[in-house]
Design an enzyme around this catalytic site. Structure first.
Site, short mmCIF file in Angstrom:
data_model
loop_
_atom_site.label_atom_id
_atom_site.label_comp_id
_atom_site.label_asym_id
_atom_site.label_seq_id
_atom_site.Cartn_x
_atom_site.Cartn_y
_atom_site.Cartn_z
N THR A 28 -23.20 -2.01 3.81
CA THR A 28 -24.24 -2.88 4.28
C THR A 28 -25.54 -2.79 3.17
O THR A 28 -26.05 -1.67 2.97
CB THR A 28 -24.79 -2.47 5.75
OG1 THR A 28 -23.56 -2.34 6.67
CG2 THR A 28 -25.84 -3.30 6.38
N LYS A 140 -17.62 4.76 5.29
CA LYS A 140 -17.86 3.92 6.24
C LYS A 140 -16.80 3.15 6.75
O LYS A 140 -16.64 1.82 6.39
CB LYS A 140 -18.97 3.11 5.70
CG LYS A 140 -20.31 3.78 5.47
CD LYS A 140 -21.42 2.81 5.46
CE LYS A 140 -21.82 2.12 6.47
NZ LYS A 140 -23.35 1.35 6.56
N GLU A 173 -25.89 14.04 11.35
CA GLU A 173 -26.69 12.70 10.79
C GLU A 173 -27.34 12.27 11.94
O GLU A 173 -27.51 12.87 12.92
CB GLU A 173 -25.59 11.65 10.26
CG GLU A 173 -24.47 11.28 11.21
CD GLU A 173 -23.33 10.46 10.71
OE1 GLU A 173 -23.51 10.07 9.46
OE2 GLU A 173 -22.55 10.06 11.44
#
Length: 266
Positions: A28, A140, A173
């Site tokens: 992204t 990802k 995270e």
């Protein structure tokens, strides 16, 4: 805007491996003034994800052109690229799968990030923990059910983002961001060799800190390490940096490192 394999369409075959198994990866990217920020790094991330998942990387020049097309004329936007293994027969086996599918889409930029940077955010400790898997850690991939559950729990709290531990209890995270904290001149970020996403902005910040007077360590740390920190901030390619003002009632007033980095991350 939505392109599938370069065509303006919004239908994906039910046999596509993304639908069947979440078999693919994505990135992204932020768009500013018609430019995809960190374009080449995003393409490299997709290549890395495909290599890890044993997916043939689509033509990089075609992806680059489609991302640039999505960004053209946009003052501020988000471009997302998904690569799937393509359509295949029933079952987990990858033999007989067709060419990989590439999906490029554009969306509005999340304007709340401006407010987050101004006021700082509150993190809530998530009850959902990330499973440890070195084969998938860092990339990802499309299997985001852990993040879906993390977000579902976060939405039941007044916090802005979630602080996420792994199954061993190590700080890892946030739901959609990486994490750094500072104590004095020492800076820390979680190791991501077993769980979590190694974000592009995280990599950029590590590079900046390694060329600075700050002392950076990638470590396994318990939640208590954050309670002893002088400063905490989170990052991703869109934010790009956001200061944390509170975690579980513990407040952080300093923005020393954040202020040092922000001009190098915009």
């Amino acid at each position: 805007m939505l392109l599938i394999n370069g065509l303006d369409q919004d239908c994906l075959p039910a046999a596509d491996r993304a639908v069947q198994f979440g078999d693919g990866c994505f990135t992204t990217a932020r768009v500013r003034d018609g430019v995809v920020i960190m374009l080449e790094q995003h393409l490299a991330r997709l290549r890395e994800g495909c290599e890890r998942l044993v997916i043939a990387m689509p033509d990089a020049s075609a992806l680059r052109n489609e991302m640039m097309q999505a960004a053209q004329g946009q003052g501020s936007a988000v471009v997302k690229v998904i690569i799937t293994r393509g359509a295949g027969s029933r079952g987990y086996g990858i033999a007989g799968c067709g060419a990989p599918t590439r999906i490029v889409s554009r969306a509005a930029y999340p304007t709340f990030y401006h407010d987050w940077r101004a006021r700082g955010i509150r993190l809530a400790l998530s009850p959902v923990r990330l499973g440890r898997n070195p084969h998938l850690a860092g990339i990802k991939h499309l299997n985001r059910l852990e993040q879906v559950l993390i977000r579902a729990h976060l939405e039941q709290t007044p916090a802005d983002e979630a602080l996420v531990l792994d199954s061993e209890g190590w700080v890892t995270e946030c739901c959609a961001a990486n994490l750094f904290w500072r104590k004095g001149k020492a800076v820390f970020t979680p190791r991501l060799d077993q769980a979590g996403v190694d974000g592009l902005m995280r990599r950029h910040i590590i590079g900046l800190l390694n060329q600075s007077a700050w002392r950076l360590s990638e470590i396994n740390a318990p939640f208590s390490a954050l309670e002893e920190a002088d400063e905490v901030f989170i990052c991703n390619a869109l934010m790009p940096l956001v200061p944390v003002r509170e975690i579980g009632g513990h407040a952080y007033a300093s923005r020393e490192l954040y202020n040092h980095l922000i001009s190098h991350c915009e």
